[in-house]
Design a protein around this motif. Structure first.
Motif, short mmCIF file in Angstrom:
data_model
loop_
_atom_site.label_atom_id
_atom_site.label_comp_id
_atom_site.label_asym_id
_atom_site.label_seq_id
_atom_site.Cartn_x
_atom_site.Cartn_y
_atom_site.Cartn_z
N ILE A 145 0.83 -1.20 0.00
CA ILE A 145 0.00 0.00 0.00
C ILE A 145 0.87 1.25 0.00
O ILE A 145 1.94 1.28 0.59
CB ILE A 145 -0.96 -0.01 1.22
N ALA A 146 0.38 2.27 -0.69
CA ALA A 146 1.11 3.54 -0.80
C ALA A 146 0.18 4.71 -0.57
O ALA A 146 -1.00 4.66 -0.94
CB ALA A 146 1.77 3.68 -2.17
N GLY A 147 0.72 5.75 0.05
CA GLY A 147 0.03 7.02 0.14
C GLY A 147 0.54 7.93 -0.95
O GLY A 147 0.99 7.47 -2.01
N SER A 148 0.50 9.21 -0.70
CA SER A 148 0.92 10.16 -1.73
C SER A 148 2.39 10.52 -1.66
O SER A 148 2.89 11.27 -2.50
CB SER A 148 0.09 11.45 -1.61
N GLY A 149 3.10 9.98 -0.66
CA GLY A 149 4.50 10.34 -0.48
C GLY A 149 5.34 9.15 -0.10
O GLY A 149 5.03 8.00 -0.46
N PRO A 150 6.42 9.38 0.63
CA PRO A 150 7.30 8.29 1.05
C PRO A 150 6.58 7.28 1.93
O PRO A 150 5.64 7.62 2.65
CB PRO A 150 8.40 9.03 1.85
N ALA A 151 7.04 6.05 1.88
CA ALA A 151 6.42 4.98 2.67
C ALA A 151 6.46 5.28 4.16
O ALA A 151 5.53 4.94 4.90
CB ALA A 151 7.11 3.66 2.38
N ALA A 152 7.52 5.93 4.61
CA ALA A 152 7.66 6.23 6.04
C ALA A 152 6.53 7.12 6.55
O ALA A 152 6.18 7.06 7.74
CB ALA A 152 9.00 6.90 6.30
N ASP A 153 5.94 7.91 5.66
CA ASP A 153 4.87 8.83 6.06
C ASP A 153 3.61 8.09 6.51
O ASP A 153 2.81 8.63 7.27
CB ASP A 153 4.51 9.77 4.91
N ILE A 154 3.40 6.87 6.01
CA ILE A 154 2.18 6.13 6.35
C ILE A 154 2.47 4.86 7.15
O ILE A 154 1.56 4.10 7.45
CB ILE A 154 1.36 5.77 5.09
N GLN A 155 3.74 4.62 7.47
CA GLN A 155 4.11 3.36 8.11
C GLN A 155 3.34 3.12 9.40
O GLN A 155 2.81 2.03 9.64
CB GLN A 155 5.61 3.33 8.40
#
Length: 216
Positions: free
Chosen positions: A30-40
């Motif tokens: 799954i991905a948000g609109s930015g880096p993976a760390a932002d939604i981890q």
């Protein structure tokens, strides 16, 4: 055969689809609109078992990519990342929510046809757009259950057949509506949208919509 599902969009819709896919036994990226760390952190809490990635990584590592971003943001996804991929479009153009989007409001085609034009290199299939994200989890039933509901699918027949297997594993009967233009029959404002239908009931609604389109 789909073993890994990727989702672009980590909001309520994307998260509900992610949990449904995980429950059905799929690997989930799954991905948000930015880096993976932002939604981890939110992924760990809301969709445990899913792997947070960038959008490009999701597209590259998934057998099926689900578009679950707000309609007014679909152009934020680089079409090159989805070239050659099997893509499931869950999005709707709904003016009370999205506001006036001239590229949809001024186009007589269904929204997925407009989206498919942007993602010209992808194999795009429309489904999961006419069920509420909360109902996706609560309404799932095993095959053969008397109260099992159906979901419509529109797109290229070969691509749609692959997606149909996913829908069946999610806990719903899959009903093929026809090519992508048939998807207008289950967009907002249609009798199908937001309703609960058995496979027979949904088939009847889609056949009626097809006859009305032919007669127009």
């Amino acid at each position: 055969m789909v073993t890994t599902i990727g989702i672009l969009g980590a909001g309520r819709v994307g998260s509900a689809i992610a949990r449904t896919a995980l429950e059905a036994g799929y690997a989930l990226h799954i991905a948000g609109s930015g880096p993976a760390a932002d939604i981890q952190l939110i992924v760990d809490i809301v969709t445990p078992g899913a792997v947070a990635m960038t959008a490009a990584e999701v597209a590259a590592t998934s057998d099926l990519v689900v578009l679950a971003v707000p309609m007014h943001k679909f152009r934020s996804v680089d079409p090159a990342t989805l070239a050659g991929r099997l893509v499931l479009d869950t999005m709707n153009y709904w003016q009370p929510i999205d506001g006036q989007l001239d590229e949809f409001a001024g186009d007589p085609r269904g929204s997925s046809e407009v989206v498919a034009e942007y993602f010209a290199g992808a194999r795009l299939v429309k489904t999961l757009n006419h069920i509420g994200y909360h109902d996706l989890e609560t309404d799932a039933r095993p095959a053969g259950a008397d109260d099992r509901h159906a979901l419509a699918i529109a797109g290229d027949a070969d691509a749609a057949s692959v997606v149909a297997e996913v829908i069946e594993r999610f806990g719903f009967d899959a009903v093929y509506a026809g090519p992508l233009e048939a998807g207008v029959a289950f967009e907002p404002g249609s009798p199908v949208f937001g309703g609960r239908h058995t496979a027979a009931e949904l088939t009847a609604e889609l056949e009626l919509a097809a006859r009305e389109t032919e007669a127009a």
